[in-house]
Design a protein around this motif. Structure first.
Motif, PDB file in Angstrom:
ATOM      1  N   ALA A 116      34.338  40.330  48.276  1.00 49.15           N
ATOM      2  CA  ALA A 116      35.291  39.807  48.774  1.00 49.15           C
ATOM      3  C   ALA A 116      36.107  38.714  48.042  1.00 49.15           C
ATOM      4  N   VAL A 117      35.304  38.119  47.213  1.00 46.27           N
ATOM      5  CA  VAL A 117      36.077  37.266  46.084  1.00 46.27           C
ATOM      6  C   VAL A 117      36.673  37.789  45.160  1.00 46.27           C
ATOM      7  N   MET A 118      36.135  38.835  44.688  1.00 50.64           N
ATOM      8  CA  MET A 118      36.890  39.709  43.669  1.00 50.64           C
ATOM      9  C   MET A 118      38.084  40.203  44.189  1.00 50.64           C
ATOM     10  N   ALA A 119      38.189  40.655  45.357  1.00 53.32           N
ATOM     11  CA  ALA A 119      39.260  41.069  46.012  1.00 53.32           C
ATOM     12  C   ALA A 119      40.396  40.150  46.053  1.00 53.32           C
ATOM     13  N   ALA A 120      39.987  39.264  46.642  1.00 50.50           N
ATOM     14  CA  ALA A 120      41.011  37.973  46.593  1.00 50.50           C
ATOM     15  C   ALA A 120      41.638  37.590  45.610  1.00 50.50           C
ATOM     16  N   ALA A 121      40.792  37.714  44.554  1.00 47.33           N
ATOM     17  CA  ALA A 121      41.339  37.237  43.213  1.00 47.33           C
ATOM     18  C   ALA A 121      42.206  38.242  42.688  1.00 47.33           C
ATOM     19  N   LYS A 122      42.032  39.701  42.413  1.00 44.16           N
ATOM     20  CA  LYS A 122      42.817  40.400  42.253  1.00 44.16           C
ATOM     21  C   LYS A 122      43.937  40.418  42.926  1.00 44.16           C
ATOM     22  N   ALA A 123      44.036  40.107  44.525  1.00 45.91           N
ATOM     23  CA  ALA A 123      45.293  40.359  45.122  1.00 45.91           C
ATOM     24  C   ALA A 123      46.215  39.125  44.871  1.00 45.91           C
ATOM     25  N   ALA A 124      45.524  38.035  44.213  1.00 41.88           N
ATOM     26  CA  ALA A 124      46.354  36.958  43.762  1.00 41.88           C
ATOM     27  C   ALA A 124      47.066  37.082  42.485  1.00 41.88           C
ATOM     28  N   GLY A 125      46.688  38.126  41.546  1.00 45.46           N
ATOM     29  CA  GLY A 125      47.180  38.470  40.362  1.00 45.46           C
ATOM     30  C   GLY A 125      46.291  38.508  39.198  1.00 45.46           C
ATOM     31  N   PHE A 126      45.026  38.157  39.365  1.00 47.02           N
ATOM     32  CA  PHE A 126      44.220  38.016  38.440  1.00 47.02           C
ATOM     33  C   PHE A 126      43.534  39.315  37.911  1.00 47.02           C
ATOM     34  N   THR A 127      43.330  39.546  36.588  1.00 48.27           N
ATOM     35  CA  THR A 127      42.650  40.867  36.127  1.00 48.27           C
ATOM     36  C   THR A 127      41.468  40.425  35.519  1.00 48.27           C
ATOM     37  N   VAL A 128      40.439  41.643  35.654  1.00 48.28           N
ATOM     38  CA  VAL A 128      39.057  41.283  34.822  1.00 48.28           C
ATOM     39  C   VAL A 128      39.115  41.728  33.377  1.00 48.28           C
ATOM     40  N   LEU A 129      38.436  40.576  32.737  1.00 53.35           N
ATOM     41  CA  LEU A 129      38.696  40.991  31.326  1.00 53.35           C
ATOM     42  C   LEU A 129      37.433  41.244  30.754  1.00 53.35           C
ATOM     43  N   ALA A 130      36.445  40.970  31.502  1.00 55.95           N
ATOM     44  CA  ALA A 130      35.046  41.263  30.982  1.00 55.95           C
ATOM     45  C   ALA A 130      34.001  40.893  32.203  1.00 55.95           C
TER      46      ALA A 130
END
Length: 439
Positions: A116-130
């Protein structure tokens, strides 16, 4: 403040290179990278030519001769300028946190983030580097790229707002280890015989040297595929497992695992690299870990150290060389970490030694020699060089962490100034004259 800084530089307090935390001073004759102080002291006139606004080519005049010119204020000014210079010289990959400490530009670290935290971060425009799972520590770390044109500081505030249940941190940089003294490549790891559990070391890579020819050393890079040698890493390794004529390290015969978290890059040494290195050490059965790096409090590094300690690892760390006016530095200030300062040949605490939230032991950190990359030795000074000696004494003991601490405490001798429980491994000091150390 500027006048005081210029005065400090003029009298040669060009200490504490932006190499392996200000926890070290290495011999001169080496040109610093732009924006760095070279890893040495002064030229024989008592001044250091500037390069990139701060660094230069310096010589090794014993700082004991100019110690009267040092003050807590001037050391603190030098720390601030050193950090500013490091950031200025590496603006493409570094920015500053609220206290002026370097952090990886446009990066945030998520620690053990649930879906759920990762989903919220991605919805806010953050992308996974690693994303890395450190199985031996039970930690998952995810490096996130911030939305375009958003600073790391603003991104941290944003994430804590959109995902309040998450644990996020800036990716702090712990000052580069020996980058200005890197010979450029690391030879194959030595494959000598060893006994007992390995000792771990997180620093720059280790170069070939006659003192290390018979040592069992395994190196792994955490920035690039292959580790790269550094002057600082080579010196630390020699103080642990080196053996060559009159030169003898404090833990000869032990296997040494070296985690290179710099790869020869002045802006490396990030918290995520340190955490991954600790995870490797834990998986390889390291019981004693020596760290001669310093930086600010960092949630990821703290989490990794705490997890390693829970598995029985003893972490030994230098307090740094920014003087008593600087804030307590880490990892030496974390609970349970063995915080180490340095003393000179007369048993006096080094004037430039930093402070930690606690202080455990002192060991030789001046009037001593360590190996140079390739061959030869040089005088060294700093709390960096005291930490591996204390680590060696812990490695020589048996039993659990409490038993080893009690045994090392029993060895400690009184010193002058702030030395914690006392000085250990005083006999481990190698006189520079005994090995014809280069001045």
């Amino acid at each position: 403040m500027r006048t005081r800084l210029i005065t400090a530089l003029a009298i040669g307090t060009a200490l504490l290179a932006a190499t392996a935390g200000p926890a070290q001073l290495l011999p001169g004759g080496v040109t610093a990278l732009p924006g760095q102080l070279a890893g040495g002291l002064l030229d024989r006139t008592g001044t250091a030519p500037l390069q990139g606004g701060v660094g230069g080519v310096v010589d090794t005049l014993g700082i004991d001769r100019i110690g009267a010119g040092l003050s807590p204020g001037s050391l603190l000014d030098l720390r601030r300028e050193r950090l500013r210079a490091l950031i200025r010289a590496n603006r493409d990959v570094l920015e500053a946190d609220d206290a002026g400490n370097p952090v990886r530009r446009s990066e945030i670290v998520a620690i053990d983030p649930p879906p759920a935290v990762m989903a919220a971060a991605k919805a806010a425009g953050f992308t996974v580097l690693a994303s890395d799972r450190l199985d031996d520590l039970g930690i998952t770390l995810v490096r996130l790229a911030t939305p375009k044109r958003m600073s790391a500081r603003d991104a941290l505030v944003r994430l804590r707002t959109v995902a309040p249940d998450g644990r996020f941190e800036l990716n702090h940089v712990f000052e580069p280890a020996g980058a200005a003294l890197s010979p450029g490549s690391t030879p194959p790891a030595a494959a000598g015989t060893a006994r007992g559990a390995p000792i771990g070391m997180i620093d720059g890579g280790v170069a070939a040297h006659p003192a290390l020819a018979g040592a069992a050393i395994e190196q792994r890079g955490f920035v690039s595929d292959a580790p790269r040698a550094s002057g600082h890493g080579t010196a630390i390794a020699s103080l642990l497992v080196g053996a060559d004529g009159a030169f003898r390290g404090a833990a000869v015969g032990r296997m040494l695992l070296v985690a290179d978290i710099y790869g020869g890059r002045p802006a490396a040494g990030s918290a995520d690299a340190i955490a991954r290195a600790i995870g490797w050490m834990a998986g390889r059965g390291v019981r004693i870990l020596s760290i001669s790096l310093v930086g600010p409090a960092d949630a990821l590094v703290e989490r990794a150290i705490s997890a390693a300690q829970a598995k029985g690892m003893i972490v030994v760390a230098a307090v740094g060389n920014d003087g008593p006016a600087a804030p307590p530095l880490y990892p030496a200030s974390y609970p349970g970490v063995i915080a180490v300062t340095g003393v000179d040949g007369s048993g006096r605490a080094l004037i430039e030694a930093g402070r930690a939230t606690h202080l455990d032991f002192a060991a030789p950190g001046s009037d001593m020699a360590a190996a140079l990359p390739g061959r030869g030795y040089a005088p060294v000074r700093g709390t960096s060089f005291a930490a591996p000696l204390v680590a060696a004494r812990f490695a020589a003991q048996t039993g659990d962490s409490a038993m080893r601490l009690a045994a090392v405490t029993a060895e400690a001798k009184p010193g002058r100034g702030r030395v914690g429980r006392g000085i250990v491994c005083a006999a481990c000091r190698i006189d520079p004259g005994a090995v014809r150390a280069k001045k």
